[in-house]
Design an enzyme around this catalytic site. Structure first.
Site, mmCIF file in Angstrom:
data_model
loop_
_atom_site.group_PDB
_atom_site.id
_atom_site.type_symbol
_atom_site.label_atom_id
_atom_site.label_comp_id
_atom_site.label_asym_id
_atom_site.label_seq_id
_atom_site.Cartn_x
_atom_site.Cartn_y
_atom_site.Cartn_z
ATOM 1 C CB ALA A 109 3.873 2.314 0.931
ATOM 2 C CE LYS A 114 7.975 -0.491 8.884
ATOM 3 N NZ LYS A 114 7.601 0.895 9.251
ATOM 4 C CG ASP A 159 -9.939 0.341 -0.218
ATOM 5 O OD1 ASP A 159 -10.154 1.191 0.658
ATOM 6 O OD2 ASP A 159 -10.168 -0.888 -0.080
ATOM 7 C CB CYS A 229 4.268 1.924 15.537
ATOM 8 S SG CYS A 229 3.060 2.994 14.791
HETATM 9 N N1 SAM Z 1 4.894 1.939 6.029
HETATM 10 C C1 SAM Z 1 4.991 3.364 6.288
HETATM 11 C C2 SAM Z 1 6.440 3.729 6.507
HETATM 12 O O1 SAM Z 1 7.230 2.877 6.902
HETATM 13 O O2 SAM Z 1 6.793 4.892 6.242
HETATM 14 C C3 SAM Z 1 4.095 3.773 7.445
HETATM 15 C C4 SAM Z 1 2.682 3.332 7.268
HETATM 16 S S1 SAM Z 1 1.559 3.918 8.473
HETATM 17 C C5 SAM Z 1 1.923 2.950 9.834
HETATM 18 C C6 SAM Z 1 0.048 3.251 7.902
HETATM 19 C C7 SAM Z 1 -0.432 3.785 6.578
HETATM 20 O O3 SAM Z 1 -1.702 3.160 6.277
HETATM 21 C C8 SAM Z 1 -0.690 5.279 6.544
HETATM 22 O O4 SAM Z 1 0.030 5.865 5.503
HETATM 23 C C9 SAM Z 1 -2.187 5.398 6.295
HETATM 24 O O5 SAM Z 1 -2.521 6.481 5.471
HETATM 25 C C10 SAM Z 1 -2.527 4.098 5.632
HETATM 26 N N2 SAM Z 1 -3.950 3.715 5.809
HETATM 27 C C11 SAM Z 1 -4.911 4.324 6.547
HETATM 28 N N3 SAM Z 1 -6.081 3.686 6.423
HETATM 29 C C12 SAM Z 1 -5.882 2.666 5.586
HETATM 30 C C13 SAM Z 1 -6.721 1.651 5.058
HETATM 31 N N4 SAM Z 1 -7.993 1.570 5.386
HETATM 32 N N5 SAM Z 1 -6.179 0.775 4.204
HETATM 33 C C14 SAM Z 1 -4.873 0.844 3.874
HETATM 34 N N6 SAM Z 1 -4.041 1.766 4.352
HETATM 35 C C15 SAM Z 1 -4.524 2.680 5.189
#
Ligand code: SAM
Length: 455
Positions: A109, A114, A159, A229
């Protein structure tokens, strides 16, 4: 001039809607700046700016202001969000069975684009769990969600594997997956420098792991919304094919007006529908999104028995919040938070399984003769109308946000919410010879402000 890696362009050859030259040309243009207005915190911000077609509150800006110097940004009057990703609103409007009593998870998040959008769409009987595994990013998420001001949005930091214990709990799971980020090349030079075929492969494996971990937490007939993205099919359509081969799913087709320029795609093997945004066809950056329904029989985690709340703070509560049906809960460090009473059982269930960073709106703590108000109340859309407040101009608002000395004539003694354009940005206390500023230190504006910026 942006030079796109040849191996990247090669990966995109043949995908529906890919027009190589137009795509390369679009990458020589600046990224589009857009914001999404808060539906409840009404203000004068960006009145008259062009609408984003797929999101009622979305606006394109003609130029990029310094948002840090706009007190309305700090008040949560709007969220700075990339226009393509606001399409989630259009998706949710079509797939939500109702807006009431839903349990929604935004698994990846941070920083909160989102989640703030989802919060704006749900009724208060629903509960949004906004999760971010990386601790430093979770604190940014918490700050942004606090600014948005919804009591039914809670922030957790776990996680994805932790969610597998909440079997069948969520009606909707949104996975905005960490990805190779090619869709943001125009905005983010680092994404371009770090792009490699190897990284796309690593991201693809991680995306599968994340989805497999969270899958049990989705209800039977619940909806998964998956987004990246990235333009790479390895992170988009291939993931949908993997999901369809691993689990029992149903693909969802959305109504999307053709004039919006969004490209409809289907995965090769299982024909799962998806929607892709190319910057040469839409006013926005690269994005992919798909919605699918879970068709597997899934049992549901049981709620624990409710322990009757011991805290009797009706008086303080009556003053602090205008909303009925709320209750105090312990928020740790002698702090109290306020949640909707109908989410009390969720709190007991979730805190056995997850690390809850914040549930509801922090309300503060009692002192010997006073109540120490929490910053959250000033930003909450449920804050009591009778709470004392003082209106300030832009210069005083910025001084408050910088934690600098401020002068406010004719202010009542004691606690006051500082309001700019009618929206709260924090608390001050007038103690006669001095004004105490209660803005949390980590929220303060750190950048230099020049003479021209104050007005
Ligand atoms: N949904 C957010 C928004 O709209 O502002 C953007 C999310 S960004 C595309 C993906 C997110 O997944 C990042 O904040 C990142 O830290 C997190 N992330 C990284 N590795 C991850 C993992 N193994 N499991 C879950 N989330 C992870």
């Amino acid at each position: 001039m942006i030079a796109l890696p040849p191996s990247f362009l090669h990966q995109l050859e043949g995908i529906n809607g890919f027009d190589k030259q137009a795509f390369i040309d679009a990458h020589q243009q600046h990224a589009v700046t857009s914001i999404r207005l808060h539906p409840v915190k009404k203000s004068t911000a960006f009145i008259g700016d062009e609408h984003v077609p797929w999101c009622k509150e979305g606006r394109y800006l003609k130029s990029r202001p310094v948002f840090t110097l706009d007190p309305l940004y700090h008040a949560g009057a709007y969220y700075v969000q990339e226009a393509s990703s606001m399409f989630l609103q259009h998706v949710l409007e079509q797939i939500l069975p109702t807006k009431e009593n839903l349990r929604v998870l935004d698994l990846c998040a941070a920083p909160g684009g989102k989640s703030t959008l989802i919060a704006s769409l749900l009724n208060k009987s629903s509960l949004l769990i906004s999760n971010e595994v990386i601790r430093s990013r979770a604190s940014v998420l918490e700050e942004n969600m606090t600014r948005w001001g919804y009591m039914n949005t809670w922030v957790t930091s776990n996680d994805p594997a932790a969610f597998s214990r909440l079997e069948g709990y969520f009606d909707i799971v949104v996975v905005d997956a960490p990805c190779s980020g090619s869709g943001l090349f125009r905005k983010d030079k680092k994404a371009l420098e770090e792009w490699s075929e190897g990284n796309v492969q690593l991201c693809s494996q991680r995306q599968q792991r994340i989805l497999a971990d969270v899958w049990p937490a989705l209800k039977e007939d619940g909806m998964l919304v998956y987004a990246t993205c990235s333009y790479s099919p390895q992170e988009d359509e291939h993931i949908m094919d993997w999901l369809a081969e691993t689990f029992d799913v149903e693909s969802i087709s959305l109504h999307v007006p053709e004039k919006w320029g969004i490209v409809r795609t289907q995965s090769n093997i299982n024909t799962i529908n998806g929607y892709r945004f190319f910057p040469d066809k839409v006013k926005g950056e690269g994005f992919y999104i798909a919605a699918i329904r879970k068709k597997e029989v899934t049992s549901q985690v049981k709620y624990p028995k409710l322990k009757p709340a011991k805290m009797n703070m009706q008086k303080a509560m009556g003053d602090l919040f205008k909303t009925e049906g709320v209750c105090f809960v312990d928020a740790g460090d002698d702090q109290y938070a306020v949640i909707y009473k109908q989410h009390e059982a969720d709190m007991y269930l979730l805190k056995d399984t997850l690390y809850i960073r914040k549930a509801g709106v922090h309300a503060g703590m009692p002192t010997t003769k006073d109540w120490l108000y929490a910053h959250d109340i000033a930003l909450s859309i449920d804050a009591g109308d009778e709470l004392p407040s003082v209106d300030v101009d832009k210069e005083q608002a910025l001084r408050f946000l910088k934690k600098e000395e401020m002068r406010v004539p004719d202010m009542k003694m004691g606690w006051n919410i500082v309001k700019y354009n009618g929206l709260g940005i924090g608390w001050i206390k007038n103690i006669g010879n001095r004004i105490n500023n209660y803005l949390p230190k980590q929220w303060r504006i750190r950048m230099e402000i020049t003479d021209a910026d104050w007005k």
